[in-house]
Write an enzyme that holds these catalytic residues in place. Structure first.
Site, PDB file in Angstrom:
ATOM      1  N   ARG A  18       0.825  -1.212   0.000  1.00 39.12           N
ATOM      2  CA  ARG A  18       0.000   0.000   0.000  1.00 39.12           C
ATOM      3  C   ARG A  18       0.861   1.265   0.000  1.00 39.12           C
ATOM      4  O   ARG A  18       0.601   2.189  -0.770  1.00 39.12           O
ATOM      5  CB  ARG A  18      -0.958   0.010   1.184  1.00 39.12           C
ATOM      6  CG  ARG A  18      -2.029  -1.072   1.100  1.00 39.12           C
ATOM      7  CD  ARG A  18      -2.913  -1.089   2.321  1.00 39.12           C
ATOM      8  NE  ARG A  18      -2.089  -1.378   3.500  1.00 39.12           N
ATOM      9  CZ  ARG A  18      -2.437  -1.098   4.752  1.00 39.12           C
ATOM     10  NH1 ARG A  18      -3.585  -0.505   5.009  1.00 39.12           N
ATOM     11  NH2 ARG A  18      -1.652  -1.408   5.758  1.00 39.12           N
ATOM     12  N   ASN A  36      -6.113  -2.828   2.106  1.00 37.85           N
ATOM     13  CA  ASN A  36      -6.097  -4.273   2.277  1.00 37.85           C
ATOM     14  C   ASN A  36      -7.530  -4.760   2.370  1.00 37.85           C
ATOM     15  O   ASN A  36      -8.383  -4.092   2.956  1.00 37.85           O
ATOM     16  CB  ASN A  36      -5.362  -4.661   3.563  1.00 37.85           C
ATOM     17  CG  ASN A  36      -3.863  -4.535   3.443  1.00 37.85           C
ATOM     18  OD1 ASN A  36      -3.304  -4.501   2.357  1.00 37.85           O
ATOM     19  ND2 ASN A  36      -3.196  -4.458   4.577  1.00 37.85           N
TER      20      ASN A  36
END
Length: 88
Positions: A18, A36
């Site tokens: 990320r 996520n």
């Protein structure tokens, strides 16, 4: 301006996926978000210049060091005029 929703499957959580995505998106001037998912995948939305979004999609197929990308699902969507890039 294009928009793509991407779901990345494999060993993609816990490997700075990320944050690496956020840094690249900001460098490329691409808006959107990355998060996520409970199923172990990473999901992202990118909006911006077609070439910049394509560079993000290429990165998604490899991921950062430590990631093992098994599959990438890409869907075209209508741009919504997102601003900035966030990590969820």
């Amino acid at each position: 301006m294009i928009r793509r929703r991407v779901v990345i499957h494999g060993h993609v959580q816990g490997v700075f996926f990320r944050d690496s995505t956020r840094r690249l998106a900001e460098r490329e001037g691409v808006a959107g978000w990355v998060r996520n998912r409970p199923d172990g995948a990473v999901e992202a939305v990118f909006e911006g210049d077609a070439e910049a979004v394509e560079r993000l999609l290429r990165f998604m197929r490899e991921g950062p060091r430590g990631a093992q990308v098994e599959r990438v699902d890409v869907a075209e969507e209508e741009p919504e005029g997102l601003r900035g890039f966030s990590v969820g």
